[in-house]
Design a protein around this motif. Structure first.
Motif, PDB file in Angstrom:
ATOM      1  N   GLN A   1       0.845  -1.194   0.000  1.00  0.00           N
ATOM      2  CA  GLN A   1       0.000   0.000   0.000  1.00  0.00           C
ATOM      3  C   GLN A   1       0.876   1.237   0.000  1.00  0.00           C
ATOM      4  O   GLN A   1       1.970   1.256   0.566  1.00  0.00           O
TER       5      GLN A   1
ATOM      6  N   SER B   1       0.481   5.789   0.079  1.00  0.00           N
ATOM      7  CA  SER B   1      -0.419   6.929   0.253  1.00  0.00           C
ATOM      8  C   SER B   1       0.365   8.227   0.163  1.00  0.00           C
ATOM      9  O   SER B   1       1.568   8.276   0.464  1.00  0.00           O
TER      10      SER B   1
ATOM     11  N   SER C   1      -4.578   7.356  -1.967  1.00  0.00           N
ATOM     12  CA  SER C   1      -3.969   6.122  -1.480  1.00  0.00           C
ATOM     13  C   SER C   1      -4.499   4.939  -2.261  1.00  0.00           C
ATOM     14  O   SER C   1      -5.586   4.984  -2.844  1.00  0.00           O
ATOM     15  N   GLY C   2      -3.728   3.884  -2.282  1.00  0.00           N
ATOM     16  CA  GLY C   2      -4.135   2.675  -2.989  1.00  0.00           C
ATOM     17  C   GLY C   2      -3.289   1.498  -2.561  1.00  0.00           C
ATOM     18  O   GLY C   2      -2.260   1.650  -1.891  1.00  0.00           O
TER      19      GLY C   2
ATOM     20  N   LYS D   1      -7.975  -4.998  -4.960  1.00  0.00           N
ATOM     21  CA  LYS D   1      -7.231  -3.829  -5.406  1.00  0.00           C
ATOM     22  C   LYS D   1      -8.102  -2.617  -5.122  1.00  0.00           C
ATOM     23  O   LYS D   1      -9.296  -2.629  -5.417  1.00  0.00           O
TER      24      LYS D   1
ATOM     25  N   ILE E   1      -8.315   1.923  -4.608  1.00  0.00           N
ATOM     26  CA  ILE E   1      -7.758   3.258  -4.739  1.00  0.00           C
ATOM     27  C   ILE E   1      -8.801   4.253  -4.257  1.00  0.00           C
ATOM     28  O   ILE E   1     -10.007   4.045  -4.442  1.00  0.00           O
TER      29      ILE E   1
ATOM     30  N   TRP F   1     -13.836   6.253  -3.110  1.00  0.00           N
ATOM     31  CA  TRP F   1     -13.152   4.982  -2.844  1.00  0.00           C
ATOM     32  C   TRP F   1     -13.655   3.940  -3.824  1.00  0.00           C
ATOM     33  O   TRP F   1     -14.860   3.859  -4.088  1.00  0.00           O
TER      34      TRP F   1
END
Length: 753
Positions: A168, A170, A187-188, A219, A221, A244
């Motif tokens: 992850q 961010s 973030s993802g 997955k 993001i 999201w």
């Protein structure tokens, strides 16, 4: 597939005893011969206040680290926070609920330096001004003010190795120039949520056992954008957007099933299910704030729009097999297309009037209009002979309107005594309709609900002297069902094992009482009693289903029914300590307590179909849970500074939950030992975390019924993992933060999860 079985919420409390030394709960500064002592912890009328700016452990830590060091707060998974073991905790920033989703919020808290925080407020029993979904407590983070203009932010990268590898990243930035403030984050990440299940159920001489694995790749993001503009000295205008997205393709279930029935050969099958799912969550909020006098009186107006979409395509395949687990021919196939679309329009108005005699009156109201659209398709194929095709579409639409009004009065009668009295009145009108309900569920054609709730609140606080403080709170709240719980679909695990959602579920009522005593702002004792009426939970019904037309199915079945299951009481007593020892080298948050659960519920019918369950002789079977249990609970979080320069830190965290009775049966004991090491170097932070070192955080549930039914669940979610993270903070560290605004749709958004 994420909800294909059950969601087990382990409720535990924390408390402690500790040796008493010279109090380090205050920070002392010598200024030109004058000693100034400032309290780090103190109890106000309805909340516990932790002055982070005066804490000796703030430097070099993140907001999440500080939260875990706050009395009554804990974390068992390093992702979510609990107040005295309660799970449904809401996070507020500067008095307004954060619009970020749970995962983004966790990253935000872990990437925000503790030096930016002025104080943390823990509200264990929320007042009438808070919407009813905040029944389990609120954490309000107050950021520092009077900071200069400029730009700052941070970047964080992490990699986690459990059964599978996940990563992850961010990035967040904050900018302020004169009257304009902008805050943004992106973030993802990706990971595979792995689980291993063993499910057993038996009735008389029949039994059904399923064992295997569930792998759920994800997955995601997301991010947020907040824009705050000061119109003049008295008013502000803010716009917030949160988004999201999650993609979970090729999520799989592989379970081997063994079915044993009297006078029959054992039957072996494979359940091999595959799911593709994706979801999108977008919310937009406009806020206007007007200060009406110099005492702090103000008007707040919010308008929000929320759009949530989720699309699921599930292919459930059952294959014949043998004792050697060889895959033979196809048996049955169920294809499900389960879209869900939620649209919500919300408005909220709050006015706070402060008077010179330390009296504060708050009044306000909110309106929520929500529509959920669930156009599901269920196609069943039986591979003969003869082959059978059985399509069962169902279009379920749910409309809900909520009107809420509240008033509170808070008064400081003296330097020692203060109180708060309030009430909330809510009106709920809802209609659920089905264009094409299943033939065995004609009652789903139209479900209309209209109900009103009056919810009083009381809080009293008395400071006996500088060392002793006692407080009492009473609150009545509601818990409405999540929208996915109302959608009447079946999530199939095997041919004879599935969960059933229920549109007839109604709101549960929660009545909470709490008595708290604090000594020297470091030691505390908490007594709590909660009474839950019409508790919303999952109930296992098992046996041979008997339909309303008296036809009895041949195979032993197990259904987890979402429903209101009687009443429940939770009583807990805890003692604890939050203290620093050895010249600030060791900071501990240690607590120990006891919790007593009383369950009183029974169910003998599937409310969506009218099916009852019988044994082989046709005798009715009822699921009953009237068992009480008493459990010991321990929680400790420790930070050990390893060097004089305050750059190396060791973390040792541990929790233990004794076995306790929950709705599904007896939950066996759980525990977890988590270790961490952290290095601060200029603007960089390097960290290594190992969770569940001893691999003891595994869920096991047993349930024995007087009628001979037995149910067993073994769920291993592979909590043991290792995470390496790198965080970099840049820019002006004294930046004034953008106002975080509570969206009018926040209470609705929580019901989409």
């Amino acid at each position: 597939m994420k909800r294909i079985l059950l969601s087990i919420a382990v409720i535990f409390g924390t408390c402690a005893f500790a040796q008493e030394k010279k109090s380090d709960s205050t920070k002392t500064k010598n200024i030109e011969g004058v000693t100034i002592t400032k309290q780090v912890f103190k109890k106000q009328s309805d909340r516990l206040v932790y002055d982070v700016a005066s804490s000796p452990i703030a430097k070099g830590n993140t907001t999440f680290d500080i939260l875990k060091q706050t009395p009554l707060l804990s974390s068992t998974d390093d992702k979510t926070l609990k107040i005295a073991g309660k799970n449904n905790v809401l996070i507020y920033i500067n008095g307004r609920k954060s619009n970020m989703d749970a995962e983004s919020l966790a990253q935000f808290l872990k990437n925000t330096p503790a030096e930016n925080i002025q104080k943390i407020e823990v509200i264990t029993v929320p007042g009438s001004e808070y919407q009813v979904e905040s029944s389990d407590g609120i954490i309000n983070i107050v950021l520092k003010k009077k900071m200069s203009d400029g730009l700052n932010g941070n970047m964080r990268f992490s990699n986690t190795q459990g059964k599978y590898n996940g990563s992850q990243a961010s990035f967040s930035a904050n900018y302020r120039k004169d009257k304009l403030g902008i805050s943004a984050s992106l973030s993802g990440g990706e990971n595979i949520e792995a689980q291993t299940y063993t499910l057993k159920n038996s009735s008389d001489s029949s039994s059904n056992e399923s064992t295997g694995d569930i792998d759920d790749p994800n997955k995601n993001i997301g991010g947020y954008l907040n824009i705050d503009y000061q119109l003049n000295d008295k008013s502000n205008l803010a716009l917030s957007w949160n988004t999201w997205a999650n993609k979970s393709y090729n999520s799989t279930v592989n379970l081997f099933n063994t079915i044993i029935a009297p006078q029959k050969e054992p039957k072996y099958t494979w359940s091999k299910n595959k799911e593709d799912a994706r979801s999108y969550n977008n919310s937009l909020n406009l806020n206007y704030e007007l200060k009406t006098d110099s005492l702090g009186s103000k008007l707040n107006v919010n308008a929000s729009y929320l759009n949530y979409k989720k699309f699921q395509y599930i292919n459930n395949m059952t294959y014949n097999s043998n004792i050697n687990r060889e895959v033979l021919g196809k048996s049955t196939q169920l294809i499900q297309d389960l879209p869900q679309v939620i649209n919500n329009f919300s408005g909220m108005v709050d006015y706070i009037q402060k008077f010179k005699n330390d009296l504060t009156i708050s009044v306000g109201g909110n309106y929520n209009k929500t529509k959920t659209d669930n156009d599901t398709k269920n196609d069943t194929f039986v591979f003969g002979p003869p082959p059978v095709f059985d399509p069962k579409p169902n279009h379920f639409v749910y409309d809900e309107n909520i009107y809420g009004f509240y008033i509170t009065a808070e008064k400081k009668f003296s330097d020692k005594f203060s109180g708060k009295l309030g009430a909330r009145y809510e009106i709920t009108n809802s209609i659920g309709t089905s264009d094409n309900p299943p033939s065995d569920a004609e009652a789903l054609k139209r479900i209309e609900r209209n109900y009103n709730n009056f919810l009083p609140y009381l809080s009293l606080n008395y400071a006996i002297n500088d060392k002793n403080n006692i407080s009492y709170s009473f609150s009545s709240r509601m818990r409405r069902p999540s929208f996915w719980e109302l959608n009447p679909v079946r999530n199939k695990l095997t041919d004879d094992n599935y969960t059933q959602n229920n549109p007839f579920v109604k709101a549960a009522s929660n009545y909470n009482q709490e008595l708290m005593y604090m000594y020297k702002n470091s030691y505390f004792v908490v007594l709590n009693h909660s009474y839950i009426k019409d508790a919303i939970t999952q109930v296992p019904l098992q046996g041979y289903p008997k339909h309303p037309n008296d036809v009895v199915e041949k195979n032993l079945a197990l259904r987890y029914i979402r429903t209101n299951f009687g009443d429940k009481q939770e009583m807990s007593a805890m003692v604890g300590i939050q203290k620093t020892f050895f010249k600030q080298y060791w900071t501990t948050n240690f607590s120990i307590g006891v919790q007593h659960n009383r369950n009183n519920g029974s169910l003998d019918i599937d409310p969506t179909t009218g099916d009852r369950f019988v044994d082989q002789k046709g005798n009715p079977l009822t699921y009953v849970n009237n068992i009480n249990s008493t459990s010991i609970l321990i929680q400790t979080n420790n930070t050990i500074r390893l060097d004089k320069a305050k750059t190396w830190f060791l973390g040792v965290n541990f929790f233990y939950i004794d076995k306790q009775q929950i709705e599904l049966g007896m939950l066996r004991g759980l525990s977890s030992l988590d270790l961490s090491i952290k290095k601060n170097w200029n603007d960089w932070t390097f960290a290594l975390n190992v969770n569940d070192v001893l691999r003891t955080n595994i869920v096991v549930i047993d349930d024995y019924q007087a009628n001979g039914n037995y149910n067993y669940v073994h769920q291993n979610q592979y909590r043991r993992d290792l995470t390496v993270s790198l965080t970099y903070n840049f820019g002006n560290k004294k930046l004034k933060k953008v106002r975080d605004i509570e969206g009018a749709s926040d209470s609705i958004k929580s019901r989409t999860r």
